[in-house]
Design a protein around this motif. Structure first.
Motif, PDB file in Angstrom:
ATOM      1  N   UNK A 191       0.950  47.167  28.358  1.00 20.59           N
ATOM      2  CA  UNK A 191       2.133  46.773  28.761  1.00 20.59           C
ATOM      3  C   UNK A 191       3.013  47.796  29.063  1.00 20.59           C
ATOM      4  N   UNK A 192       3.395  48.708  28.453  1.00 20.75           N
ATOM      5  CA  UNK A 192       4.282  49.879  28.608  1.00 20.75           C
ATOM      6  C   UNK A 192       3.693  50.503  29.926  1.00 20.75           C
ATOM      7  N   UNK A 193       2.553  50.686  30.265  1.00 22.15           N
ATOM      8  CA  UNK A 193       1.932  51.404  31.353  1.00 22.15           C
ATOM      9  C   UNK A 193       2.500  50.712  32.430  1.00 22.15           C
ATOM     10  N   UNK A 194       2.025  49.246  32.629  1.00 25.42           N
ATOM     11  CA  UNK A 194       2.615  48.552  33.809  1.00 25.42           C
ATOM     12  C   UNK A 194       3.951  48.328  33.712  1.00 25.42           C
ATOM     13  N   UNK A 195       4.642  48.256  33.036  1.00 26.34           N
ATOM     14  CA  UNK A 195       6.343  48.468  32.921  1.00 26.34           C
ATOM     15  C   UNK A 195       6.687  49.761  33.619  1.00 26.34           C
ATOM     16  N   UNK A 196       5.865  50.893  33.352  1.00 24.45           N
ATOM     17  CA  UNK A 196       6.420  52.252  33.926  1.00 24.45           C
ATOM     18  C   UNK A 196       5.722  52.291  35.523  1.00 24.45           C
ATOM     19  N   UNK A 197       4.688  51.560  36.115  1.00 22.70           N
ATOM     20  CA  UNK A 197       4.056  51.869  37.079  1.00 22.70           C
ATOM     21  C   UNK A 197       5.057  51.947  38.336  1.00 22.70           C
ATOM     22  N   UNK A 198       6.115  50.944  38.575  1.00 21.26           N
ATOM     23  CA  UNK A 198       6.822  50.940  39.821  1.00 21.26           C
ATOM     24  C   UNK A 198       7.736  51.911  39.781  1.00 21.26           C
ATOM     25  N   UNK A 199       8.419  52.419  38.477  1.00 19.76           N
ATOM     26  CA  UNK A 199       9.691  53.231  38.144  1.00 19.76           C
ATOM     27  C   UNK A 199       9.407  54.144  37.444  1.00 19.76           C
ATOM     28  N   UNK A 200      10.146  54.715  36.576  1.00 16.76           N
ATOM     29  CA  UNK A 200      10.293  55.798  35.570  1.00 16.76           C
ATOM     30  C   UNK A 200      10.244  55.572  34.243  1.00 16.76           C
ATOM     31  N   UNK A 201       9.766  56.470  33.329  1.00 22.53           N
ATOM     32  CA  UNK A 201       9.813  56.208  31.925  1.00 22.53           C
ATOM     33  C   UNK A 201      11.106  56.701  31.312  1.00 22.53           C
ATOM     34  N   UNK A 202      12.015  55.876  30.894  1.00 25.79           N
ATOM     35  CA  UNK A 202      13.243  56.250  30.268  1.00 25.79           C
ATOM     36  C   UNK A 202      13.302  55.723  28.510  1.00 25.79           C
ATOM     37  N   UNK A 203      13.523  56.736  27.788  1.00 21.15           N
ATOM     38  CA  UNK A 203      13.446  56.323  26.490  1.00 21.15           C
ATOM     39  C   UNK A 203      14.572  55.113  26.068  1.00 21.15           C
ATOM     40  N   UNK A 204      15.616  55.125  26.834  1.00 24.35           N
ATOM     41  CA  UNK A 204      16.681  54.072  26.310  1.00 24.35           C
ATOM     42  C   UNK A 204      16.120  52.657  26.595  1.00 24.35           C
TER      43      UNK A 204
END
Length: 325
Positions: free
Chosen positions: A219-232
């Motif tokens: 789920x985290x991978x899919x969440x990051x696929x279209x955008x960026x990885x932001x810790x907030x």
């Protein structure tokens, strides 16, 4: 009020990467809580590990995007083992406290400047999309109709996410019909009785924690696929949203997490469009910014009513839930 724009935006959330990502994470939480009875409030940590592992594998090591997904799954498994060894013997409420703390530790580790060269600390990571987009099987152009019109890259993200979700749902459906799944349900109901039959309760719980954690990482991978990885992004509120989705669809169900994610984000998108518009027209005696926050209050009240009057969720069976006995 622009009802056409509001409804189009709301409909767009049916197949958004966020909806798919939360459905995957909620499927993992269903394994943890719905089937194994583990009160895990640290799913945000698993999602963060999956997203960061994916991005770091590509940016720092130059490996293919699919290797990043595999490493994210492996890292989530290791995290589950490290988390589970000292905590799985705790009572449910203590387990919840520990998992919240563990998820916050993960987020703060990604935020700290000590690992800035790898994680970019609070600014997060971006620019890792090239490999995934190069694997896009769809020719350039626009696809879809009505509110569901996507570019080739947008469609690829959604199709890939839905494939992962379908695989996760199939795995859960299969294993919960197996002897392993029946033992897991027995542990949820009465682990002492299962232990008296000679089963390794701790081992089964650990396996469930690892399996659900892998789904959370995906789920985290899919969440990051279209955008960026932001810790907030990976705060406790993310975990609470996943819990809302799970309870909405049904905790001990196969399709409940996916249905709950769709309903949750469609309602959130609808309220995000309607409430600020009502405030701007003076119908609501608050500012548009306050109206945007009001949707969280309404969703919270709805969750309270759901737990009181239908704790099993939309698709759930009340007999499957231990907390309503």
């Amino acid at each position: 009020m622009d009802w056409g724009g509001i409804l189009n935006n709301t409909a767009g959330w049916l197949f958004s990467p966020t909806t798919i990502a939360y459905a995957l994470a909620a499927t993992g939480l269903a394994v943890h809580f719905g089937y194994a009875g583990l009160l895990n409030f640290g799913m945000a940590g698993f999602m963060a590990i999956g997203a960061y592992s994916y991005a770091i594998t590509i940016l720092s090591f130059g490996l293919p995007w699919w290797v990043g997904i595999l490493i994210g799954m492996f890292a989530a498994s290791i995290f589950a083992v490290i988390l589970g060894i000292p905590t799985l013997r705790l009572r449910a409420d203590y387990l919840a406290i520990v998992t919240i703390a563990a998820a916050e530790i993960v987020r703060l580790l990604f935020t700290t400047t000590v690992f800035d060269a790898v994680t970019n600390s609070a600014d997060g990571l971006a620019g890792y999309h090239e490999g995934f987009r190069a694997a896009n099987p769809f020719p350039p152009g626009e696809y879809g109709f009505g509110p569901w019109v996507y570019t080739a890259n947008q469609l690829w993200v959604r199709v890939f996410g839905l494939i992962l979700l379908a695989i996760a749902i199939f795995i859960v459906w299969s294993i919960m019909r197996s002897p392993w799944g029946r033992v897991l349900k027995g542990i949820r109901e009465d682990e002492d009785a299962v232990r008296s039959l000679g089963k390794n309760v701790f081992g089964y719980k650990m396996q469930a924690l690892v399996l659900g954690g892998i789904f959370g990482a995906l789920g985290g991978v899919v969440f990051a696929l279209p955008s960026a990885v932001v810790p907030a992004t990976y705060t406790t509120s993310l975990t609470f949203f996943i819990w809302t989705i799970l309870l909405l669809g049904g905790a001990a169900t196969v399709f409940g997490p996916a249905l709950g994610s769709v309903i949750f984000w469609v309602i959130m998108a609808f309220l995000d469009g309607v409430l600020p518009a009502l405030a701007a027209q003076g119908i609501l005696p608050i500012s548009p910014i306050q109206a945007g926050t009001l949707r969280f209050i309404l969703v919270g009240v709805a969750l309270m009513l759901l737990v009181i009057f239908r704790p099993q969720g939309i698709l759930g069976n009340k007999r499957e839930l231990t907390f309503v006995k």
